[in-house]
Design a protein around this motif. Structure first.
Motif: not given
Length: 567
Positions: A323, A337-338, A343-344, A347, A457, A489, A527, A530
């Protein structure tokens, strides 16, 4: 050689060394010559053959950037130290060493029985003994801007390169022919491991001076094999170095008489050559024939089990999705996505076990731990299964996006080699309400966009340059932000930076590994990446090949290899 002796060699040479087209006659004559010269006319030649589908651009260790070049130069050269099958540093040309001055001074004591290969660059064509001056020259060569070595980074931030180039100071100290010292400007605990890299192999100044840019195709080293012939795009031939310094159980290495490298571009064709017994070794499997050869659990199918060996080993390569964390450049806006919870959730929505089973025939390990591969000391060993749809949906709701409502389309940026996994992820994300699109671009364009921070991403892969967890953890150090470093990232965390900097001054391995684990835990928590799976190397080996060694760097170690019982 008498006519009867020529007849004796005709069949083996034709079988072992026939190449397609006009080169076949040349190879045949070459090995007749080797056979006569060796004085072993009553024994079949032990020749190890493998294929390189991309060809080779050089045999100069200063440019040993990719795996196939590394395989080639590793047969021709040696360094101060080397890695064993467990990635432990072992003596090579240096028989022992001392580390002092809080990890800034390395003193090596060299063997006195190591010689360069015979070559016309030396007086009378005889290879001379290696000495400390050769290592000072070789290491100085890779950081000389005129060389433009891809390995200059090994020393660039560890000595004062500008002053060295200007002859204002000398980081390489020569006490005598057999004592060589390297003085760093700052401690770097993985440095000894880095010296095992092919970039640091010793080369003779005489050869580089004589051949200039053509040293790439006229290599002169100290290794178990010496250069014989290279027809680019067709075949490379190396022959046994009869004066090699290493022994195995009292016997001088290597056991093989020669190494033949083919350059068959079509990997399917190369695979068929292996199946027919025309190659002794085959590395890696692609989708076109993977399912024909392997079961879903990664085992050889019954009709192949008695024909050759399947060797699967850990490989220091992590495949991941990254990310883009930075929103400060180019007017980027803050995106969902931040949000760490989003994000978790992503995943948790990816079933890595299923992905490996159906897309990789279980060749590789699901990345349920941290970013650092489990084969390295300091990695996060937690291997609890990540996949949990219920938790993924709960995390999305907690982030303010119940069932994905309010989320924009997530673009999965990848290259064609990863398109199947991207499609798998797309379907899995849909189950928690995240709509995803796949954008496939050519490898070079994809890497350029990742480095420039243009992708939110993106697919990534990190193969270790040297076997130390620091090599992976450097991807999240804030001062390594791309495009000037490997932090693609653009992750920034003060606690992480502090631990990273502490690890670089920590000479106690146990404490340093504890720092590594703490850093890996921070990466897992926030994270920015991923991790999908930890790769494994897959090799097919003919049953007559013995003693072929490997390690998690996927090294090709041929000095111990032998051929026995080949029909």
């Amino acid at each position: 050689m008498k006519a009867t002796e020529l007849q004796k060699y005709a069949l083996p040479c034709a079988y072992l060394f026939t190449a397609k087209g006009k080169f076949s006659i040349l190879i045949h004559i070459l090995f007749l010559f080797i056979a006569c010269k060796s004085g072993q006319s009553d024994q079949p030649r032990k020749v190890f053959r493998y294929n390189v589908d991309t060809g080779l651009s050089t045999l100069d260790p200063a440019y040993a950037r990719d795996e196939f070049i590394i395989w080639g130069v590793s047969q021709l050269y040696n360094g101060l130290v080397q890695l064993d099958s467990d990635l432990k540093v072992q003596p090579a040309i240096a028989k022992r060493w001392e580390i002092s001055d809080s990890g800034k001074t390395y003193t090596f004591y060299l063997r006195n029985d190591v010689y360069f290969h015979d070559n016309k660059c030396f007086t009378n064509g005889k290879g001379r003994k290696v000495n400390a001056n050769d290592f000072a020259y070789s290491l100085g060569r890779i950081i000389n801007p005129e060389t433009a070595s891809t390995g200059a980074w090994i020393l660039n931030d560890k000595i004062d390169v500008k002053r060295f180039i200007a002859n204002e100071y000398q980081p390489f100290i020569i006490k005598n022919d057999s004592i060589f010292t390297i003085k760093l400007t700052k401690a770097f605990p993985p440095f000894l491991t880095m010296l095992s890299m092919p970039y640091c192999y010793v080369v003779p100044k005489e050869a580089v001076s004589m051949y200039g840019k053509e040293f790439r195709s006229n290599p002169v080293g100290t290794g178990p094999f010496r250069f014989k012939l290279w027809e680019e795009g067709v075949k490379l031939v190396l022959e046994k170095n009869p004066n090699y310094f290493e022994t195995d159980k009292g016997k001088r290495l290597p056991y093989l008489d020669a190494v033949e490298v083919n350059f068959i571009e079509n990997k399917q064709t190369a695979f068929m050559e292996f199946v027919q017994g025309k190659l002794d070794f085959f590395d890696g499997l692609e989708g076109s024939y993977k399912d024909e050869l392997l079961t879903k659990n990664g085992q050889l199918k019954p009709n192949y089990q008695n024909r050759f060996r399947l060797e699967v080993n850990p490989y220091l390569n992590v495949e991941y999705m990254g990310f883009l964390m930075d929103t400060t450049d180019n007017g980027r806006e803050d995106l969902p996505w931040h949000n760490i919870l989003v994000r978790k959730a992503i995943s948790k929505a990816i079933d890595r076990e299923k992905m490996m089973l159906f897309l990789r025939n279980n060749i590789g390990l699901p990345a349920n731990g941290g970013f650092v591969p489990p084969a390295l000391a300091g990695s996060l060993q937690t291997q609890n299964v990540q996949y949990n749809l219920i938790e993924a949906k709960e995390l999305l709701a907690k982030a303010g996006y119940p069932n994905g409502k309010g989320l924009p389309v997530l673009v999965i940026n990848t290259n064609k080699n990863f398109a199947d996994i991207a499609s798998f992820m797309q379907k899995q994300l849909k189950e928690i309400g995240i709509q995803a699109e796949i954008e496939v671009t050519p490898g070079p364009s994809h890497r350029s966009s990742v480095s420039k921070g243009r992708l939110q991403f993106f697919r990534g892969s990190w193969i270790a340059d040297y076997p130390d967890a620091e090599n992976y953890l450097s991807l999240f150090y804030s001062k390594n932000k791309a495009p000037n470093g490997p932090n693609y990232t653009r992750f920034v965390n003060q606690e992480y930076d502090k631990l990273y900097e502490m690890s670089l001054t920590q000479t106690n391995d146990t404490l340093r590994w504890q720092n590594y684990t703490a850093m890996d835990s921070i990466v897992k928590h926030y994270s920015p990446v991923l991790p999908l799976y930890y790769a494994q190397s897959l090799r097919l080996v003919q049953p007559w090949v013995k003693g072929l060694k490997n390690n998690a760097m996927n090294s090709l170690v041929l000095k111990y290899a032998d051929i026995e019982g080949k029909q």
